[in-house]
Design an enzyme around this catalytic site. Structure first.
Site, short mmCIF file in Angstrom:
data_model
loop_
_atom_site.label_atom_id
_atom_site.label_comp_id
_atom_site.label_asym_id
_atom_site.label_seq_id
_atom_site.Cartn_x
_atom_site.Cartn_y
_atom_site.Cartn_z
N GLU A 161 -3.85 -5.61 -2.26
CA GLU A 161 -2.97 -4.65 -1.60
C GLU A 161 -2.63 -5.17 -0.20
O GLU A 161 -3.51 -5.58 0.55
CB GLU A 161 -3.67 -3.29 -1.46
N THR A 202 0.80 -1.22 0.00
CA THR A 202 0.00 0.00 0.00
C THR A 202 0.84 1.28 0.00
O THR A 202 0.38 2.32 -0.44
CB THR A 202 -0.92 0.04 1.24
#
Length: 275
Positions: free
Chosen positions: A146, A83
């Site tokens: 993610e 992320t």
């Protein structure tokens, strides 16, 4: 001063009410998601024939006949990201505001929590511009995952265990080939470094998610054409140094310089036989 205090209290009450809502803090974004999927469903249900004209401007006859042989398109790749943010909450916020224009199908938190944000059959804005083999629109054929990681820290065991469970489910559900689990860095070597050299690709490969080189490496031939080998695996080699760094982040990890050592060549030669 008194008005400012009232305004602050009003905002605080509104925030608390939203957070304590029985529908949860993401009630508004969930409602928007439902509205969007309903719109997509209406498009899918359309049975209008195409309106076509020939080179003279005359209308071409066309009609609609529904077939009995069809199904939903399934994802064929999984793209793994980090992320580059500080928390799961921050990432969810990023994916629930319009101006960022980015999203992912799943987010995996440090404690192992998995947040599903886009239906697997829908297109998430996660891969961006890149190239893998002949594919130039990865968003249309992949699932984006993610991982809550800022790019400079190890991946906790709880997080990796949840990721392995998620990947196993996706591989089974959609018959995704082993070679089709790749990193964002593999897809977009000119732009992205994630999930980076700290990501446990060797462990992933041991569970059938991507490949890894054998412990005993056969030496690459003299004058080995490593650029062609990288391209045959899938890398965009239009900028060779970027492709080399991306390859080494994934498959070497101890050294991510933009040059190929003899060890790197041996690893690539070994891997190329698996793809």
């Amino acid at each position: 001063m008194k008005q400012a205090c009232y305004l602050y209290l009003g905002i605080l009450v509104l925030a608390l009410a939203t957070a304590c809502s029985p529908k949860g803090p993401y009630a508004i974004t969930n409602k928007y998601y439902t509205h969007q999927t309903d719109s997509f469903a209406r498009v899918i249900k359309s049975e209008a024939p195409p309106l076509l004209v020939d080179s003279t401007g005359a209308q071409i006859p066309s009609n609609w006949v529904g077939t009995v042989n069809f199904g939903i398109r399934k994802p064929n790749y999984v793209i793994i990201h980090y992320t580059a943010e500080d928390s799961l909450k921050q990432t969810i916020h990023t994916f629930t505001v319009k101006h960022t224009q980015v999203s992912a199908h799943y987010v995996v938190g440090k404690t192992g929590q998995v947040v599903h944000m886009v239906n697997d059959y829908l297109r998430a804005n996660q891969a961006g511009i890149g190239k893998w083999g002949s594919i130039t629109d990865m968003n249309s054929c992949s699932i984006g995952i993610e991982i809550d990681n800022n790019g400079h820290e190890p991946y906790p065991p709880a997080q990796i265990n949840s990721l392995l469970a998620l990947l196993a489910k996706l591989k089974k559900d959609y018959s995704i080939p082993t070679a089709n689990f790749i990193g964002h860095q593999d897809w977009a070597p000119k732009r992205k470094p994630d999930p980076g050299p700290l990501f446990p690709w060797k462990l992933m490969a041991a569970h059938g998610f991507s490949y890894w080189s054998d412990d005993l490496l056969e030496a690459a031939p003299d004058n080995y054409d490593y650029i062609t080998a990288l391209r045959l695996i899938g890398y965009d080699t239009s900028k060779p140094k970027d492709a080399i760094v991306a390859f080494k982040r994934h498959f070497v990890q101890k050294d991510i310089t933009p040059t190929m050592t003899q060890f790197d060549l041996n690893v690539l030669y070994n891997l190329s036989k698996k793809y």
